[in-house]
Design an enzyme around this catalytic site. Sequence first.
Site, short mmCIF file in Angstrom:
data_model
loop_
_atom_site.label_atom_id
_atom_site.label_comp_id
_atom_site.label_asym_id
_atom_site.label_seq_id
_atom_site.Cartn_x
_atom_site.Cartn_y
_atom_site.Cartn_z
N GLY A 17 -2.60 2.74 -0.45
CA GLY A 17 -1.37 3.48 -0.23
C GLY A 17 -1.05 4.32 -1.43
O GLY A 17 -1.82 4.37 -2.41
N VAL A 22 -4.77 -2.78 -1.81
CA VAL A 22 -4.76 -4.18 -1.43
C VAL A 22 -6.21 -4.61 -1.15
O VAL A 22 -6.94 -3.93 -0.43
CB VAL A 22 -3.89 -4.43 -0.18
CG1 VAL A 22 -3.95 -5.90 0.21
CG2 VAL A 22 -2.47 -4.02 -0.46
N ASP A 134 15.31 -6.04 4.29
CA ASP A 134 14.48 -5.06 5.01
C ASP A 134 13.77 -5.74 6.18
O ASP A 134 12.57 -5.55 6.39
CB ASP A 134 13.46 -4.42 4.06
CG ASP A 134 12.91 -3.09 4.60
OD1 ASP A 134 13.55 -2.50 5.51
OD2 ASP A 134 11.86 -2.65 4.12
#
Length: 611
Positions: A17, A22, A134
């Site tokens: 990203g 990751v 969130d």
Amino acid sequence: MVETLGKYELLHVLGKGAMGTVYEGFDPIIHRRLAIKTVKLPDADDAEAQEELARFKREAQAAGRLSHPNIVGVFDYGETPEIAYIVMEFVDGTTLKHVLDKKERFETGEVVRIMDGLLAGLQFSHDRGVIHRDIKPANIMLTKAGEVKIADFGIARIESSSMTQAGTMLGTPSYMSPEQFMGQTVDARTDIYSSGVMLYQLLTGEKPFEGGLTAIMHKVLNTEPPPPSALSVTVPHAFDAVVMKAMAKRPQDRFGSASEFAQALKASYANRDSVGLSMTAADFGDDGEATMVVSGGRPAPAAPATAKPAAATVPPTKEPPPSAMPTASKKPLPVAMLGGAGAALLAILGVGGYFLLGSSSSPPPVKPVTPVTQPIAATPAPAPMSAADRARMLTDTLASLPCTLLGATDHGGQPSLFGIAGAGAPQAGLASAMGSLPASLMPVSTVQPLDGPYCDALNAIRPYHDFFAKPGMELGLSMVGGATTLHNNDLITLQNAMPNFAGYLQTDYFTADGTVFHLYPTPTDPLKLQPAGTVRVLGDPSKGGASWQVSAPFGTDLIISIVTSAPLFSKIRPQDENASDYLPALRTALQNAASTGQNLSVAAIQLVTEK
């Protein structure tokens, strides 16, 4: 040769990203499969990247203190000279959002089971002082075995931490609570609201509020969605009250805890009047579920220990009896297969799987068509707007935005816009509203962002503020000498320029810890009728009356003045009180003044205090 990071082996990349990468990792000592999220360490002078790193660390701190079957575990945090990394539980599954995006729907019992897992994880989190902030389908993981796990505590608030302050808007608009939109400090009940939105979506296939940021914010603050059973006859009517209570506008009207929410949902399921859900729903498409972080210029000051509001308390989770649980089976779910940004999002949450990059099939050739040229008729220029139409459009678009106090001038050229707007979501809503205006009406803006929990105060006086000031009828409020920033021990001296009518002043000083000090009238400076067109100075010892000095805590404060034809209150207010006690009385007093036809004008300014 296997690449390593500390003691961990990096097997392969799960996704990339904008902020980092990751990996699927492996701990060779205890033979455990892992997900390892990494970000580059920013330059010291890159404030935005430093904030991203702070959120990254906050995720490790928040999730690292939570060990629960319904929360993605965080095992370790580390830094090298180039990167920071979090070592997490590897979740072999997908996100709830990915399932919904494929138009897969759940039976009622499965909805209750998913929500029960979510709420159990939240109760555990809230009991330990961590508020997620969130909650949305993209942050809910579903394992192949059907287990529910809450992920991504990147914007979580830890009750003992001062890293997140009022005045900052964080979250995903479609799932944000009213208090998040208002930039106010949140507690566990904001997660209750977001979970209610998610329940609404699971039941109906639709989010309760759709549109752009400004539209969603207006709906969240001012409108109620149709009950779920009104959108689908297969939704049990008993669920309507549960959803509406979870999504109540005021936090005190919601469930007091996640476990209370879960118990009410299971009770409604037990008393359902229909079974199952419609297996068809509208196309979700790209729902723009990016988490927003919109901050003001600087954080609001932390309240002193003696004035800090008590954190919401929630009772410990009680395991429901087996008979109360839905009997729906845990259905295995497929591993997610996404490409592009979707793959990166799932990988950020520790999801395994492959990434589908495209299709090898080719469409049949298409015979070219020769275009036919048509003459294009000239579009007549629109007639210029009248002054009244310009004023009406500006007023309708800008005057009633929540958490603002705005004024405008328009002399036929480019309008000017001034005043104050709450930092975060209110300021973003103002920018969006301005962007909706035609180019000829786009104003030159000098609106100042206001940090701190002052939206309720602005909303209380805004209905009595003239967006286009009537000549001679506007109260003027300013600091003597024009100062906007004062320092420790400076005198706070301000002036009220009376409009062209005699009236009675009420001047109040709001601080970030929720206290309001009444600067005028006071026991030593009693209420008097102020002549029209005069200037009343407050806080100058040479002119008599009370005086005040700047002291800690420092930050951004709000000063409000009101002038009315008759005294606003029948008796003097206490020298200081909680804003939560004062504002309801102020609203009632203003309504009474307006309903009796009094002349009335309001004004507000912000004051920054520093050490």
